[in-house]
Structure formats: structure tokens, C-alpha cells
Motif scaffolding. Structure first.
Motif, short mmCIF file in Angstrom:
data_model
loop_
_atom_site.label_atom_id
_atom_site.label_comp_id
_atom_site.label_asym_id
_atom_site.label_seq_id
_atom_site.Cartn_x
_atom_site.Cartn_y
_atom_site.Cartn_z
N GLU A 20 0.83 -1.21 0.00
CA GLU A 20 0.00 0.00 0.00
C GLU A 20 0.86 1.25 0.00
OE1 GLU A 20 -3.11 0.17 2.93
OE2 GLU A 20 -3.05 -2.02 3.17
N ALA A 21 0.31 2.32 -0.58
CA ALA A 21 1.03 3.59 -0.60
C ALA A 21 1.12 4.20 0.80
CB ALA A 21 0.35 4.57 -1.55
N SER A 22 0.03 4.13 1.56
CA SER A 22 -0.01 4.77 2.89
C SER A 22 -0.67 3.85 3.91
CB SER A 22 -0.78 6.10 2.81
OG SER A 22 -0.17 6.97 1.89
N PRO A 23 0.03 2.80 4.32
CA PRO A 23 -0.55 1.85 5.29
C PRO A 23 -0.44 2.36 6.71
CG PRO A 23 1.68 1.20 4.77
CD PRO A 23 1.40 2.42 3.93
N ALA A 24 -1.11 1.67 7.63
CA ALA A 24 -0.88 1.92 9.05
C ALA A 24 0.54 1.47 9.38
CB ALA A 24 -1.89 1.13 9.88
N LEU A 25 1.28 2.31 10.07
CA LEU A 25 2.70 2.04 10.31
C LEU A 25 2.90 1.15 11.54
CD1 LEU A 25 4.17 5.60 9.61
CD2 LEU A 25 3.97 3.65 8.03
N LEU A 26 4.04 0.48 11.57
CA LEU A 26 4.41 -0.34 12.73
C LEU A 26 4.73 0.57 13.92
CD1 LEU A 26 6.83 -2.84 10.94
CD2 LEU A 26 4.45 -3.26 11.61
N PRO A 27 4.62 0.06 15.13
CA PRO A 27 4.97 0.87 16.31
C PRO A 27 6.42 1.31 16.27
CG PRO A 27 3.78 -1.13 16.95
CD PRO A 27 4.13 -1.29 15.50
N LEU A 28 6.68 2.51 16.73
CA LEU A 28 8.02 3.08 16.71
C LEU A 28 8.73 2.81 18.04
CD1 LEU A 28 10.03 4.94 15.12
CD2 LEU A 28 9.00 6.86 16.36
N ASN A 29 9.98 2.39 17.98
CA ASN A 29 10.81 2.25 19.17
C ASN A 29 11.30 3.64 19.54
OD1 ASN A 29 13.00 1.91 20.96
ND2 ASN A 29 13.42 -0.14 20.18
N GLN A 30 10.63 4.26 20.47
CA GLN A 30 10.89 5.66 20.79
C GLN A 30 12.31 5.88 21.30
OE1 GLN A 30 9.02 8.16 20.10
NE2 GLN A 30 7.03 7.24 19.65
N ALA A 31 12.81 4.99 22.16
CA ALA A 31 14.14 5.17 22.72
C ALA A 31 15.21 5.10 21.64
CB ALA A 31 14.39 4.11 23.79
N ALA A 32 15.09 4.10 20.76
CA ALA A 32 16.06 3.95 19.67
C ALA A 32 16.00 5.13 18.71
CB ALA A 32 15.80 2.64 18.92
N GLU A 33 14.79 5.61 18.45
CA GLU A 33 14.64 6.74 17.53
C GLU A 33 15.21 8.01 18.13
OE1 GLU A 33 13.90 9.41 14.57
OE2 GLU A 33 14.16 7.24 14.55
N GLN A 34 15.03 8.22 19.42
CA GLN A 34 15.60 9.40 20.07
C GLN A 34 17.12 9.38 20.02
OE1 GLN A 34 13.92 9.60 23.99
NE2 GLN A 34 11.86 10.11 23.26
N PHE A 80 14.97 15.16 6.34
CA PHE A 80 14.49 14.05 5.51
C PHE A 80 14.90 12.69 6.07
CE2 PHE A 80 14.42 17.40 2.08
CZ PHE A 80 13.04 17.40 1.93
N THR A 81 15.98 12.64 6.83
CA THR A 81 16.38 11.38 7.46
C THR A 81 15.36 10.98 8.52
OG1 THR A 81 18.71 11.81 7.05
CG2 THR A 81 18.20 10.20 8.75
N ALA A 82 14.80 11.98 9.20
CA ALA A 82 13.75 11.68 10.18
C ALA A 82 12.46 11.28 9.48
CB ALA A 82 13.52 12.90 11.07
N ASP A 83 11.95 12.15 8.65
CA ASP A 83 10.71 11.89 7.92
C ASP A 83 10.90 12.41 6.49
OD1 ASP A 83 8.14 11.32 7.19
OD2 ASP A 83 7.17 12.72 8.57
N PRO A 84 10.90 11.50 5.52
CA PRO A 84 10.21 10.21 5.50
C PRO A 84 11.01 8.96 5.87
CG PRO A 84 10.90 10.76 3.29
CD PRO A 84 11.33 11.92 4.16
N LEU A 85 12.34 9.05 6.06
CA LEU A 85 13.12 7.81 6.14
C LEU A 85 12.80 6.97 7.37
CD1 LEU A 85 15.25 6.08 4.76
CD2 LEU A 85 17.00 7.38 5.97
N PHE A 86 13.19 7.43 8.56
CA PHE A 86 13.06 6.57 9.74
C PHE A 86 11.67 6.60 10.38
CE2 PHE A 86 17.67 6.45 9.45
CZ PHE A 86 17.92 5.13 9.79
N LEU A 87 10.97 7.70 10.27
CA LEU A 87 9.64 7.77 10.88
C LEU A 87 8.53 7.22 9.99
CD1 LEU A 87 9.80 11.28 12.60
CD2 LEU A 87 10.21 9.02 13.60
#
Length: 267
Positions: free
Chosen positions: A144-158, A178-185
Motif C-alpha cells: 500500500e502507498a499509505s498503510p498503518a505504520l508499525l509501532p516506533l521504538n521511541q528510545a532507539a529513535e531518540q 528528511f532522514t527523520a521523515d520520511p526515512l526513519f519515521l
């Protein structure tokens, strides 16, 4: 064990396929290491045809260290990363026959647009479109172009975000954004590829592109996502044939450091 036989071509570039004995409970597939026929290769280089048969068809693709599905994913990632569309058409077919779904193939191309560049992804689209059409694969089977996303690991992302902001922010604020969004987020949270498979694609592409400086972070992420040390080593083995020995050997010290560091932390 059957010898490689000529398969029906999707186009002039589609290659030979052959059956192999099952391993690990899977239906295993034996593949010709080129989209060209064996006769085509022998007409120019009989020795290359022999090496392809003995080393790749009869050995590499039958090794147990990676499932044939994973080996197909690694090979697709390498070919897309190196922008080699002539071989890609054949290996898209191999991947589909090995259990990689159309949605996963679609998502591999999407993922590599970010890690290997949009032009490489467009080349892959042009090739894969023909394979999908020939197999009757429709839009309802794709990611899908815009699916429901998987849960984010907040600690790892921070932690990732802080590191990128510190090292990259003063030089390229746009890259940080752009590394934050759209890439990792967004991209990394899409469900069409499991986190382990997404990491498998990324590590394979980095090795194929000679991007050794980026391997350490992504290999650690891959192993956090379930990739084993044996599988990490086998990615390098596969890359030697599909990206060349120099790229494989350049990856060895980096992969070795990651494996040793992780082993030491487990002691």
C-alpha cells in the motif's frame, strides 16, 4: 539432482531455471547465475559458464546459511543497488518463485530508492513492471502507498535522532529533516517488509555499493531485528559473486568488528 534446464522466457533476457532438492523444509530453487542462457555464455567464455555452474548454481545457491528466500532478497538488493537491470528481471522471477511476495518485491524497490537513489529504483520499476504483467500480478497484490505504520521504538529513535542532529545538523539541516521523515519515521515503519527483511535489504545494498562506513549501524540494527551472525557472514559470501570480491572483502572488517563487539557484550 537435475541439471539446469532452459526455462520459458518472460523476455529475451529471462534465464534458465532448474529444480533442486528441498532443504530446511522449503521448496528449493536452483538458478542460473546469469539472465543469459548457458549456451550464450559458452559461446563467449566456456570457463565462465563452468564457474557459474559449479560455484554458483551447484554450490552458492544451495548453501544452508541463508534460506533461498533470503538469498533472493539479498540478490535483488545487490542488483538494484548496482543498477543492473539486465540481470534483475531474471532474479525478480527467482525471488517470486522462492517465496518473496509481490508486495515484498515492491517494497524492496521503494526502500532502495532511499538507500541506492531514485534513478536506480526507477530502473528497477521498469524491469519489474514487465515481470509483474507477465505473471498477472495486479495492484491489489502490492504494498500500500499509505498503510498503518508499525509501532516506533521511541528510545532507539531518540538516540538515532540525537546522533544525526549532532553530526549532520551543522552541515546539512535538510538531510537531518528528511532522514527523520520520511526515512526513519515512515519508510522504516512500513509493514510490507518485516524489520529483519528491511535490514537485510539495507545491509546487502551497502555492501554491494562499497559503503563500509554505513554498515556498522545497519548491521547492528539488523541483528537487533533477528539477523544471525551466520547469516551476516553469508550475505558477504553472496555479495562476492553478485557485487565482486573487492566489495565483499571491504565489508569483512566492519562486519567482523560488529560481530566481535556483540559477542563480547553477551559474555
Amino acid at each position: 539432482m537435475k541439471k539446469v534446464i532452459a526455462a520459458a522466457a518472460i523476455s529475451m533476457m529471462l534465464a534458465d531455471l532448474a529444480a533442486a532438492e528441498p532443504k530446511r523444509g522449503e521448496t528449493m530453487l536452483n538458478v542460473n547465475p546469469s539472465s543469459l542462457s548457458v549456451a550464450d555464455i559458452e559461446s563467449v567464455s566456456p570457463a565462465l559458464a563452468r564457474f557459474g555452474r559449479e560455484a554458483i548454481t551447484d554450490d552458492l545457491w544451495k548453501r544452508d546459511a541463508l534460506s533461498i528466500r533470503d538469498r533472493s532478497i539479498v540478490t535483488l538488493a545487490i542488483l538494484i543497488a548496482r543498477n543492473q537491470p539486465a540481470e534483475l528481471q531474471h532474479y525478480v522471477g527467482v525471488a517470486l518463485d522462492s517465496g518473496v511476495t509481490p508486495a515484498e518485491v515492491s517494497e524492496i524497490i521503494t526502500h532502495l530508492a532511499f538507500y541506492s537513489g531514485w534513478p536506480n529504483a526507477m530502473s528497477a520499476i521498469a524491469v519489474t513492471k514487465n515481470v509483474f504483467q507477465a505473471r498477472g500480478i495486479g495492484a491489489d497484490q502490492l504494498a500500500e502507498a499509505s498503510p498503518a505504520l508499525l509501532p516506533l521504538n521511541q528510545a532507539a529513535e531518540q538516540q538515532r535522532s540525537a546522533t544525526v542532529e549532532k553530526n549532520v545538523g551543522p552541515i546539512s539541516p535538510g538531510l537531518v529533516r528528511f532522514t527523520a521523515d520520511p526515512l526513519f519515521l515512515n519508510l522504516w515503519q512500513r509493514p510490507a517488509l518485516k524489520p529483519r527483511d528491511r535490514s537485510l535489504v539495507t545491509v546487502s545494498a551497502l555492501i554491494a555499493s562499497g559503503q563500509s562506513a554505513q554498515i556498522s549501524y545497519h548491521l547492528n540494527r539488523a541483528m537487533d531485528n533477528g539477523l544471525t551472525a551466520e547469516e551476516a557472514g553469508e550475505i558477504i559470501t553472496q555479495a562476492a559473486f553478485y557485487a565482486g570480491w573487492p566489495n565483499a572483502f571491504s565489508a569483512v572488517p566492519v562486519v567482523g568488528d560488529v560481530l566481535r563487539d556483540r559477542a563480547a557484550k553477551q559474555e
